[in-house]
Design an enzyme around this catalytic site. Sequence first.
Site, PDB file in Angstrom:
ATOM      1  CE  LYS A  14      40.632  41.962  49.853  1.00 55.06           C
ATOM      2  NZ  LYS A  14      41.757  42.556  49.339  1.00 55.06           N
ATOM      3  NE  ARG A  89      37.613  47.098  47.034  1.00 52.91           N
ATOM      4  CZ  ARG A  89      37.684  45.782  47.038  1.00 52.91           C
ATOM      5  NH1 ARG A  89      36.780  44.977  46.967  1.00 52.91           N
ATOM      6  NH2 ARG A  89      38.865  45.641  46.259  1.00 52.91           N
ATOM      7  NE  ARG A 128      44.603  39.600  41.446  1.00 54.26           N
ATOM      8  CZ  ARG A 128      43.946  40.201  42.607  1.00 54.26           C
ATOM      9  NH1 ARG A 128      43.918  39.184  43.794  1.00 54.26           N
ATOM     10  NH2 ARG A 128      43.733  41.377  42.518  1.00 54.26           N
ATOM     11  NE  ARG A 134      41.011  41.189  39.032  1.00 60.85           N
ATOM     12  CZ  ARG A 134      40.817  41.267  40.690  1.00 60.85           C
ATOM     13  NH1 ARG A 134      40.660  40.232  41.188  1.00 60.85           N
ATOM     14  NH2 ARG A 134      40.559  42.509  40.969  1.00 60.85           N
ATOM     15  NE  ARG A 146      42.559  47.098  41.746  1.00 69.44           N
ATOM     16  CZ  ARG A 146      43.219  45.720  41.489  1.00 69.44           C
ATOM     17  NH1 ARG A 146      44.159  45.854  40.511  1.00 69.44           N
ATOM     18  NH2 ARG A 146      42.998  44.821  42.222  1.00 69.44           N
TER      19      ARG A 146
HETATM   20  P1  AMP Z   1      38.260  42.734  44.074  1.00 72.82           P
HETATM   21  O1  AMP Z   1      38.190  41.087  43.474  1.00 72.82           O
HETATM   22  O2  AMP Z   1      38.184  42.591  45.447  1.00 72.82           O
HETATM   23  O3  AMP Z   1      40.012  43.012  43.945  1.00 72.82           O
HETATM   24  O4  AMP Z   1      37.560  43.696  43.341  1.00 72.82           O
HETATM   25  C1  AMP Z   1      37.814  44.163  42.215  1.00 72.82           C
HETATM   26  C2  AMP Z   1      37.207  45.623  41.926  1.00 72.82           C
HETATM   27  O5  AMP Z   1      35.490  45.257  42.044  1.00 72.82           O
HETATM   28  C3  AMP Z   1      37.235  46.652  42.600  1.00 72.82           C
HETATM   29  O6  AMP Z   1      38.606  47.426  42.388  1.00 72.82           O
HETATM   30  C4  AMP Z   1      36.210  47.545  42.733  1.00 72.82           C
HETATM   31  O7  AMP Z   1      35.977  48.104  41.564  1.00 72.82           O
HETATM   32  C5  AMP Z   1      34.945  46.535  42.704  1.00 72.82           C
HETATM   33  N1  AMP Z   1      34.600  46.263  44.170  1.00 72.82           N
HETATM   34  C6  AMP Z   1      34.660  44.938  44.731  1.00 72.82           C
HETATM   35  N2  AMP Z   1      34.262  44.892  45.794  1.00 72.82           N
HETATM   36  C7  AMP Z   1      33.896  46.215  46.177  1.00 72.82           C
HETATM   37  C8  AMP Z   1      33.365  46.890  46.991  1.00 72.82           C
HETATM   38  N3  AMP Z   1      32.884  46.203  48.200  1.00 72.82           N
HETATM   39  N4  AMP Z   1      32.876  48.145  46.981  1.00 72.82           N
HETATM   40  C9  AMP Z   1      33.156  48.895  45.870  1.00 72.82           C
HETATM   41  N5  AMP Z   1      33.722  48.294  44.662  1.00 72.82           N
HETATM   42  C10 AMP Z   1      33.877  46.942  44.787  1.00 72.82           C
END
Ligand code: AMP
Length: 190
Positions: A14, A89, A128, A134, A146
């Site tokens: 994404k 989400r 990654r 991360r 996840r």
């Molecule tokens: P990402 O960078 O999109 O993989 O997000 C990393 C982490 O941020 C996720 O595993 C969640 O813990 C949190 N996170 C990001 N976006 C959301 C969302 N829309 N709702 C809830 N948690 C989020």
Amino acid sequence: MLNLILFGAPGAGKGTQAELLIKTFGLIHISTGELLRAEIKNGTELGKKAKKFMDNGNLVPDELVIDVIKNKLNSCQNVKGFVFDGFPRTVAQAEALDELLCKNCMSISGMLSLEVEKQELIRRLIGRGLKYGRIDDQEQSVIEYRINVYNEKTLPLIEYYKKQGKHYGISGKGSIQDIADRLKAVVEKL
Ligand code: AMP
């Protein structure tokens, strides 16, 4: 306005594809993951609350994430549109987004769902983790957790957008350019 949701499991690509879409169509990229990581880096109260959920691979509570989105949308006026990456989400987030956009005379143009098999997701996320460090990408157990959270809480959004006639499934396999071309072809028809 062109408002796109770039949807898919962790590791579906994404972030990479959002960067290309914003360049091609002149849009603003809104990644809740990036916004939350910035809150953590800046040591804000919101960042402190979010960190423990993120490190364990859990979703951050809806209220916090919706606040982050509200602030970001308010700070972007007179733009061509948005690419939402990693948001919504949950169904509650999707409803809040529809409501927020509607209040501002906007709506979602399309939900672009990147489809990638689980083994490939795990391979990409481990890569990654090694490259960018991360915390949530480093342990296979957190990665698998996840993906399970995604299947349980986030996947139902496909039905939500199908009902609105806005869901577009796109193969997330192949080179970055191949995937970008597929996305562009869909977006051009919206
Ligand atoms: P990402 O960078 O999109 O993989 O997000 C990393 C982490 O941020 C996720 O595993 C969640 O813990 C949190 N996170 C990001 N976006 C959301 C969302 N829309 N709702 C809830 N948690 C989020």
